[in-house]
Design a protein around this motif. Structure first.
Motif, short mmCIF file in Angstrom:
data_model
loop_
_atom_site.label_atom_id
_atom_site.label_comp_id
_atom_site.label_asym_id
_atom_site.label_seq_id
_atom_site.Cartn_x
_atom_site.Cartn_y
_atom_site.Cartn_z
N PRO A 231 56.86 6.75 41.55
CA PRO A 231 56.24 7.31 42.56
C PRO A 231 56.01 6.39 43.45
CG PRO A 231 54.63 7.57 40.79
CD PRO A 231 56.01 7.08 40.30
N LYS A 232 55.46 5.12 43.40
CA LYS A 232 55.16 4.03 44.15
C LYS A 232 56.40 3.58 45.17
CE LYS A 232 51.36 2.64 41.47
NZ LYS A 232 50.50 1.63 40.71
N ALA A 302 54.48 17.46 39.88
CA ALA A 302 54.48 16.90 38.44
C ALA A 302 53.43 15.71 38.49
CB ALA A 302 55.62 16.74 38.01
N TYR A 303 52.13 16.14 38.52
CA TYR A 303 51.03 15.08 38.49
C TYR A 303 50.95 14.40 37.32
CZ TYR A 303 50.18 18.23 42.46
OH TYR A 303 50.41 19.07 43.37
N SER A 304 51.26 15.07 36.12
CA SER A 304 50.88 14.76 34.71
C SER A 304 52.13 14.18 34.04
CB SER A 304 49.85 15.62 33.89
OG SER A 304 49.81 15.08 32.73
N ALA A 305 52.54 12.96 34.13
CA ALA A 305 53.92 12.76 33.61
C ALA A 305 53.82 12.59 31.94
CB ALA A 305 54.42 11.45 34.24
N SER A 306 52.84 11.82 31.72
CA SER A 306 52.65 11.39 30.21
C SER A 306 52.25 12.58 29.40
CB SER A 306 51.63 10.36 30.16
OG SER A 306 50.52 10.76 30.44
N ASP A 307 51.56 13.52 30.15
CA ASP A 307 50.95 14.78 29.16
C ASP A 307 52.06 15.95 29.35
OD1 ASP A 307 49.61 16.64 27.65
OD2 ASP A 307 47.73 16.30 28.72
N LEU A 346 67.99 8.97 33.86
CA LEU A 346 68.97 7.79 34.45
C LEU A 346 68.15 6.86 35.19
CD1 LEU A 346 71.73 6.82 35.47
CD2 LEU A 346 71.65 8.44 37.35
N SER A 347 67.29 7.28 35.72
CA SER A 347 66.24 6.52 36.65
C SER A 347 65.60 5.42 35.44
CB SER A 347 65.18 7.15 37.45
OG SER A 347 64.45 6.20 38.02
N TYR A 348 65.21 6.04 34.57
CA TYR A 348 64.50 5.10 33.59
C TYR A 348 65.44 4.06 32.97
CZ TYR A 348 62.30 3.97 29.08
OH TYR A 348 61.74 3.09 28.10
N THR A 349 66.67 4.57 32.51
CA THR A 349 67.45 3.70 31.93
C THR A 349 67.92 2.55 32.99
OG1 THR A 349 68.35 5.60 30.83
CG2 THR A 349 69.95 3.51 30.67
N THR A 350 67.97 2.71 34.24
CA THR A 350 68.49 1.99 35.00
C THR A 350 67.60 0.88 35.43
OG1 THR A 350 69.92 3.48 36.33
CG2 THR A 350 69.29 1.51 37.60
N TYR A 351 66.24 1.30 35.69
CA TYR A 351 65.35 0.28 36.08
C TYR A 351 64.43 -0.19 34.74
CZ TYR A 351 66.46 2.00 40.44
OH TYR A 351 67.15 2.34 41.55
N LEU A 443 59.08 4.59 27.20
CA LEU A 443 59.15 5.61 28.05
C LEU A 443 57.76 6.14 28.29
CD1 LEU A 443 60.77 7.72 29.68
CD2 LEU A 443 61.03 9.12 27.74
N MET A 444 56.92 5.93 27.52
CA MET A 444 55.53 6.66 27.74
C MET A 444 54.79 5.76 28.35
SD MET A 444 55.00 9.62 26.44
CE MET A 444 53.13 9.69 26.53
N ALA A 445 55.10 4.52 28.43
CA ALA A 445 54.30 3.61 29.05
C ALA A 445 54.46 3.85 30.68
CB ALA A 445 54.59 2.00 29.00
N ILE A 446 55.92 4.02 30.94
CA ILE A 446 56.39 4.31 32.29
C ILE A 446 55.86 5.63 32.77
CG2 ILE A 446 58.35 4.60 33.80
CD1 ILE A 446 58.03 1.76 33.05
#
Length: 533
Positions: A231-232, A302-307, A346-351, A443-446
């Motif tokens: 998001p940043k 989607a304020y809570s990504a990890s939960d 796709l975003s996670y895999t790329t970055y 993934l969970m860290a991100i």
């Protein structure tokens, strides 16, 4: 099977062929629409309100940028009632005579949270500041990729036209929702109903509206969009756009005095709006001194990504007695999960995973190996290539690719019965064993870093709005944020979806408002909140 999927796909225009009896039980049209129906070429997600041929009765005039208040009134009536005007005379509205629309109008008018907004009084046209229209401009400017490398991006700028320019109330930074066509974004008034809704509701009430496209969208079609996990990046893109449009605003309104700055966002943009506030509060120098941060609203975010988001994707989500995730339509939930998965991973895999797709994806899903149904522009592509295409809607192909995929002891739904009713919809079948094993920690860290953080913000800095039941972004996000940051949230508004009935222009079926249509009404609450400052 193709016809069955296309029967459901109009949901992604926000004009579902799926009806919800009493706001819950899912039924569907028994006659599939032909896949050649041109209206289905506008399939979108989360914010594509109506087919473009409906809204294109009120286009920008070639060579001009002025949209009249009368045109915006008719546009908003179309969005609100989900019906067309009299095409033989676009200036004559036939929308408001519809009994279902009148029931919606009456309910909205009874709500103090909308300032008792009554569409029968034509409040867009008869606005309190005598705004005669708005102008729209597409802007390009420079921001940075997640790597820090500079990139040219785009956005839209909506400017109210009024005689007394000192009556401008401020600037709204608007963060749009998820799209699977990189051209249906803030810089494209012609193609995006969300932009038109922002012009009608926000700009005619005295607000300048700034609409960034984000990295990887609009003119920046080749880059991968840093989706909700980053998001940043989108917030920085917005801050850079404020600098780019400052000279235009100052010249248009002949002022150098600081303007109040608000932010709003829907769906994907809901979380960005709150992050926008948080990042500025924690780093005041990041905001140009021409703007004075005042308040932010998140709608269906989607304020809570990890939960919440993690659970919504990786668990089986059911519209059952307990309805843990507060969904409204099982079929819609089943359809959106593969699309959101493709975009986010796709975003996670790329970055974060150096584009090693086999560490994240079930490669059959990634390679879109379902034959003709998965081809994009008659070409066989994978998910990465599909997302890099400009001016192309890829939602149908992503959904077809997910159908019947099997991995990790799970199979994704397929066929009419499964797609409309199955609760076996974990995305485990769409990802690699590595992601569910050793890779899940990364993934969970991100995802944890993407959780909205309002810590340290002054009391009442933000407000949030949600439907009580939402099939795309679980209302649980609203509950999670309110529990964690109760003092920072000024207004928390839960709308009972059963009180607003929307209609499909394709078959005339009514159903309770869900995620795909809700921004039309939630904008009214948002602008009323801003008007209180």
């Amino acid at each position: 099977m193709k016809k069955i999927i296309y029967t459901l796909l109009p949901l992604f225009c926000g004009i579902s062929l799926v009806a919800c009896n009493d706001g819950g039980n899912t039924t569907a049209s028994t006659q599939p629409n032909s896949p050649t129906d041109t209206r289905l070429s506008n399939v979108g997600l989360a914010t594509k309100i109506l087919p473009l041929e409906t809204l294109n009765q009120y286009p920008l005039v070639a060579g001009e940028s002025l949209i009249t208040a009368e045109s915006l009134e008719l546009t908003y009536e179309t969005l609100f009632c989900q019906l067309k005007t009299d095409e033989s005379d676009p200036s004559k509205s036939i929308l408001l005579s519809n009994d279902k629309c009148q029931a919606d109008i009456a309910w909205i008018a009874s709500q103090a949270g909308t300032a008792n907004f009554n569409l029968n009084n034509q409040p867009i046209l008869n606005n309190p500041l005598s705004i005669t229209g708005v102008t729209f401009e597409s802007i390009t400017y420079t921001t940075a990729l997640p790597s820090g490398a500079p990139v040219t991006v785009s956005g839209g700028l909506i400017l109210p036209v009024l005689t007394d320019t000192t009556k401008i109330k401020g600037v709204i930074m608007y963060f749009h929702g998820t799209t699977f066509d990189k051209s249906t974004v803030g810089s494209n008034y012609e193609s995006d109903g969300e932009v038109r809704a922002a012009a009608a509701v926000f700009a005619t009430q005295g607000y300048i509206v700034v609409l960034p496209d984000y990295v990887g969208q609009g003119v920046d079609w080749a880059d991968v969009h840093p989706y909700v996990l980053y998001p940043k990046i989108s917030v920085q893109t917005a801050l850079d756009m404020l600098v780019a449009v400052k000279p235009i605003i100052q010249t248009t309104y002949n002022t150098t005095q600081p303007l109040k700055l608000f932010s709003a966002g829907y769906s994907e943009g809901g979380a960005y709006s709150l992050w926008f506030n948080s990042m500025i509060q924690n780093n005041p120098s990041s905001l140009d001194s021409f703007y004075k941060l005042t308040h932010s609203v998140g709608m269906e975010g989607a304020y809570s990504a990890s939960d919440v988001t993690n659970g919504f994707l990786f668990k089986d989500v059911a519209k059952d007695i307990t309805n843990t995730y507060n969904i409204q339509d099982q079929g819609l939930t089943n359809m959106v999960k593969p699309l959101l998965t493709a975009d986010a991973l796709l975003s996670y895999t790329t970055y974060n995973v150096n584009s090693n797709y086999d560490q994240v994806f079930n490669m059959s899903f990634f390679n879109m190996t379902c034959g003709t149904d998965c081809k994009v522009n008659s070409q066989q592509v994978n998910i990465q290539t599909a997302f890099a295409l400009p001016d192309t809607m890829i939602a149908p192909q992503l959904l077809f690719s997910a159908e019947s995929q099997t991995a990790n002891d799970a199979t994704y739904p397929s066929g009419y019965v499964d797609m409309s009713a199955s609760s076996k919809n974990s995305i485990n079948s769409l990802v690699s064993p590595t992601l569910l094993g050793s890779g899940h920690k990364g993934l969970m860290a991100i995802m944890t870093a993407a959780d909205v953080n309002l810590g340290g913000l002054p009391n009442g800095s933000v407000s949030i709005i949600s439907l009580k039941q939402d099939s795309v972004v679980s209302r649980n996000n609203f509950d999670w944020l309110l529990k964690r940051y109760p003092t920072q949230i000024a207004a928390n508004i839960l709308l009972p979806e059963d009180n607003i009935q929307v209609v499909s222009p394709l078959d005339g079926t009514y159903h309770s408002v869900d995620h795909l249509n809700a921004l039309t009404y939630e904008f009214l609450y948002t602008v009323n909140i801003f008007n209180s400052y």
